[in-house]
Design an enzyme around this catalytic site. Structure first.
Site, short mmCIF file in Angstrom:
data_model
loop_
_atom_site.label_atom_id
_atom_site.label_comp_id
_atom_site.label_asym_id
_atom_site.label_seq_id
_atom_site.Cartn_x
_atom_site.Cartn_y
_atom_site.Cartn_z
N HIS A 44 0.84 -1.20 0.00
CA HIS A 44 0.00 0.00 0.00
C HIS A 44 0.88 1.24 0.00
CE1 HIS A 44 -2.85 3.06 1.33
NE2 HIS A 44 -3.80 2.25 0.92
N GLU A 86 -4.47 1.90 -6.82
CA GLU A 86 -4.90 2.96 -5.92
C GLU A 86 -4.00 4.18 -6.12
OE1 GLU A 86 -6.88 1.16 -2.11
OE2 GLU A 86 -4.73 0.84 -2.02
#
Length: 253
Positions: free
Chosen positions: A98, A170
């Protein structure tokens, strides 16, 4: 149509009581059956992993994940959690790479590669997160950047191993309270690039970044998008249930 994955990471939120209430509500709503064509998943904080696993139950249609795991099976890695430990706690998914982990905790392309391999070795699903900064986007380099991140973590895997990977795109500029929702037009080219490289080869290509109840249906209509990875909108159970309903309607065509 491939199964739509719809999940949420709680990041560093929720007490055990709050997490328990959320998981209990989801379990009771689903009553043992996932929405048609949809694979739900939830990634709580480490402290809530076993609690959520116990509430959902062994036969739950909801997959359970952790937000990070180390590539070594054990050892002197203070503060870390291994993939076998995560699996022992009930996890089936390992979130890897992430942007917050890359920015604040030194995650690199090399460590994402090691973690993907560790997750696969122990039979867990790697959820590889990739995404570019606003600077990269503004320079026109989004597609090349995210493909480099993905290839760095996934090159060298066998077809069978690659087929067990989920990729979540993302963009950093669209994440969190300060992020701005991406337009459909901004996502067409990145997903075209990802689709050309990985569509049909990985389990799923998800989108995450300021997903909400107003834009979810439109995001699912983007070519090659096979699911959503959601933050704040899904932290309230009713928000998550509505996202599942939207995905089920999309899957039904």
């Amino acid at each position: 149509m491939s199964t739509l994955w719809v999940g949420t990471s709680w990041k560093m939120t929720k007490t055990l009581a709050e997490g328990s209430a959320w998981a209990t509500g989801l379990r009771d709503h689903l009553a043992g059956t996932a929405p048609a064509g949809v694979q739900p998943f939830v990634i709580p904080s480490f402290t809530a992993t076993t609690t959520v696993a116990e509430i959902l139950g062994e036969d739950s249609p909801v997959l359970l994940g952790v937000q990070n795991a180390h590539w070594e099976d054990s050892g002197a890695w203070t503060g870390e959690v291994s993939v076998p430990q995560a699996k022992d706690a009930g996890a089936q998914i390992v979130e890897i790479g992430h942007s917050e982990r890359r920015e604040h905790f030194g995650e690199t392309v090399e460590t994402t590669r090691l973690k993907v391999a560790a997750a696969l070795h122990h039979g867990l699903t790697p959820l590889l997160c990739i995404g570019e900064s606003a600077e990269v986007k503004d320079a026109g380099g989004s597609s090349e950047f995210i493909l480099d991140q993905a290839r760095g973590a996934l090159d060298g895997l066998s077809e069978e191993e690659l087929s067990r990977v989920v990729i979540a795109y993302e963009p950093i500029w669209a994440i969190g309270e300060k992020g701005r929702p991406a337009t459909v037009e901004e996502l067409i080219a990145p997903f075209a690039a990802l689709g050309a490289e990985y569509s049909g080869k990985v389990t799923g290509l998800l989108y995450g970044g300021s997903v909400n109840l107003d834009n979810a249906a439109g995001l699912l209509r983007i070519e090659h998008v096979t699911g959503l990875f959601v933050g704040r909108t899904a932290w309230k159970l009713q928000g998550y249930l509505e996202l599942l309903r939207i995905a089920e309607a999309h899957a039904a065509g």
